[in-house]
Design an enzyme around this catalytic site. Structure first.
Site, PDB file in Angstrom:
ATOM      1  N   LYS A 278       8.710 -23.660  19.082  1.00  0.00           N
ATOM      2  CA  LYS A 278       8.466 -22.396  17.943  1.00  0.00           C
ATOM      3  C   LYS A 278       9.467 -22.027  17.152  1.00  0.00           C
ATOM      4  O   LYS A 278       9.943 -22.446  17.462  1.00  0.00           O
ATOM      5  CB  LYS A 278       7.747 -20.977  18.478  1.00  0.00           C
ATOM      6  CG  LYS A 278       6.583 -21.010  19.118  1.00  0.00           C
ATOM      7  CD  LYS A 278       7.048 -18.896  20.346  1.00  0.00           C
ATOM      8  CE  LYS A 278       5.391 -19.076  21.019  1.00  0.00           C
ATOM      9  NZ  LYS A 278       4.466 -19.120  20.330  1.00  0.00           N
ATOM     10  N   ARG A 352      -3.979 -20.766  28.658  1.00  0.00           N
ATOM     11  CA  ARG A 352      -4.206 -20.734  28.897  1.00  0.00           C
ATOM     12  C   ARG A 352      -4.563 -21.670  29.989  1.00  0.00           C
ATOM     13  O   ARG A 352      -5.784 -21.888  31.196  1.00  0.00           O
ATOM     14  CB  ARG A 352      -5.837 -21.438  27.871  1.00  0.00           C
ATOM     15  CG  ARG A 352      -4.754 -22.829  26.993  1.00  0.00           C
ATOM     16  CD  ARG A 352      -5.576 -22.715  25.915  1.00  0.00           C
ATOM     17  NE  ARG A 352      -5.600 -21.765  24.574  1.00  0.00           N
ATOM     18  CZ  ARG A 352      -5.101 -21.658  23.018  1.00  0.00           C
ATOM     19  NH1 ARG A 352      -6.133 -22.786  22.844  1.00  0.00           N
ATOM     20  NH2 ARG A 352      -4.439 -20.928  22.400  1.00  0.00           N
TER      21      ARG A 352
END
Length: 499
Positions: A278, A352
């Site tokens: 990130k 996920r």
């Protein structure tokens, strides 16, 4: 802070009650409420209204010190807007009242408002709304500061309630207090830095809750997780030196054969993005990536306080997502607990991956309902901002009912959600040339394709997904965890029990 109910009867006249401050309402255009009329034996309310210093417009206030003829030390006249009182006006009035009172030298407050004159809201909602606002304004995140922030002197708050409504009021207060206590735990956990709030720390918090409220608990370590063949979860965890934990809490107070409600919370205690790193700006906020897990623990605290007569199970896969020589690489293919293979195109789509194995694990309990809660996608913030959490379910009768129940709970708890589409047409974006599916579907409808990914692991039970990426914490000067969606989850469970 202590909250209580005081019966409005001859023994507890507003004129004779001893308190540091009584809060009474005034409708728009200076019309007194019934409580204000009761208190006006000596003309004190009439004099205040005649002064023109309060109009009754929502949020207007007038503080009267040493009111003549009253045992109370102060009187706060609070503008409520038009009758019947609108929800927005009521919330604005309560917000202003607390802001007015909290810096004063006040230890106890009596709130005497017309709780039954709200438009489309009832006494229970009014009490919850007030406790929620007190919680919002008085919560502090300074546990690790040497110099604490100034705190209010208010220690006791009482509600002046007609005697015929005492039972309803006491139950509403019990529910509201449990919910706000659960929010406090969720916020405390979310606000802790990642060097303290590790997967092991979350496991210890679960054990503490289990000991306090007699929950069943299982904490699975890496070897046990490996034995369950949770390849997706372990692939995320292997980049960090912090050991992963798979946390299970069980509150089994329903009937012996009753199918449980299962809450699954994403517990990424720090998310660097992994190899798909990130940007450094605001990366500190990725300590909040375990707010789904925190909301499950907060909800279980409320469940324990309320001793709900249901079977409820909490599941939290917890780990860090860091770059290292052991970390997932874009292009890697891993095998989930379900046996389905996943091509990892972006290591920052890790939530996920841990959730899919947790959802497969949930199958063993033959659940009535499974709800997963996750700070899953930045795309949900683009779609819904910071007001509504994203609600995803399949489109059929059972799932429409679940969605309706969650939306109703959201409205009752001031914890809004918005139902988003989840259709087979979006599944095409998850196609992979090399595995059963990819873990991302590209930029278009990013929060939808994330939900579609999870949906592939939930086809054996009724399921809903809450994407709380935009609502679990705030940025900027008010940076911190919000405690959402603990109010929604608790209210859903309470309403489920009542029906």
């Amino acid at each position: 802070m202590d909250f209580s109910i005081k019966s409005a009867d001859k023994k507890n006249s507003l004129n004779t009650i001893k308190t540091d401050c009584i809060v009474i309402g005034i409708y728009e255009n200076g019309k007194p409420t019934d409580e204000a009329i009761e208190l006006d034996a000596n003309g004190i309310v009439t004099q205040a209204l005649d002064s023109g210093d309060i109009s009754g417009k929502a949020g207007s206030v007038l503080l009267v010190g040493s009111p003549a003829g009253l045992s109370a030390k102060r009187l706060l006249l609070l503008g409520l807007g038009k009758k019947p009182i609108g929800e927005k006006d009521f919330r604005q009035a309560i917000d202003t009242a607390i802001k007015t009172l909290k810096p004063l030298n006040i230890g106890d407050v009596l709130i005497a408002l017309p709780f039954n004159t709200l438009s489309n809201r009832d006494l229970s909602w009014s009490i919850y709304c007030i406790l929620s606002e007190f919680h919002s304004q008085l919560y502090r995140s300074d546990a690790l500061k040497n110099q604490k922030e100034p705190s209010t002197k208010i220690q006791k708050v009482s509600f002046y309630i007609p005697s015929e409504d005492m039972t309803i009021a006491r139950e509403a207060l019990r529910h509201a207090k449990a919910i706000t206590d659960g929010m406090t735990l969720a916020q405390d956990l979310g606000n802790l830095p990642a060097n303290i709030c590790t997967p092991t720390y979350l496991a210890k918090q679960a054990k503490t809750l289990a000991q306090t409220y007699k929950f069943g608990t299982e904490i699975l370590d890496r070897k046990q997780i490996e034995s369950l063949k949770m390849g997706c979860f372990l692939s995320v965890a292997k980049g960090s030196d912090e050991p992963p934990k798979f946390i299970v809490l069980k509150h089994m107070k329903g009937k012996s054969k009753e199918a449980p409600v299962i809450l699954v919370g994403k517990g990424i205690t720090f998310d660097s993005g992994g190899i798909s790193l990130k940007p450094s700006a605001s990366m500190d906020e990725m300590k909040f990536d375990m707010c789904g897990a925190a909301s499950v623990l907060g909800t279980f605290k409320a469940i324990g306080e309320l001793d709900l007569k249901q079977n409820i199970i909490g599941i939290i896969p917890a780990c860090e997502n860091l770059p290292s020589g052991h970390a997932n690489k874009p292009g890697d293919i891993v095998t989930s607990m379900s046996g389905q293979t996943v091509e990892i195109l972006n290591t920052d789509a890790e939530g996920r991956l841990i959730l899919c194995d947790a959802l497969t694990y949930a199958e063993k309990f033959n659940p009535a309902v499974v709800i997963d809660i996750a700070t899953l996608t930045g795309a949900c913030i683009v779609a819904l901002g910071h007001i509504n959490s994203g609600l995803f379910t399949r489109l059929d009768e059972q799932h429409d009912k679940l969605a309706g129940d969650l939306i109703a709970a959201a409205k009752s708890s001031n914890d809004p959600v918005w139902r988003m589409p989840i259709q087979d047409a979006y599944q095409d974006q998850l196609k992979s040339n090399f595995a059963d599916m990819a873990n991302i579907g590209g930029q278009p409808a990013g929060c939808v394709t994330a939900a579609c990914f999870l949906e592939r692991f939930t086809r054996k039970f009724v399921w809903a997904h809450l994407d709380i990426a935009g609502t679990a914490w705030k940025s900027g000067p008010s940076k911190g965890a919000t405690g959402r969606p603990v109010p929604l989850l608790c209210t859903y469970l309470i309403q489920r029990e009542n029906h």
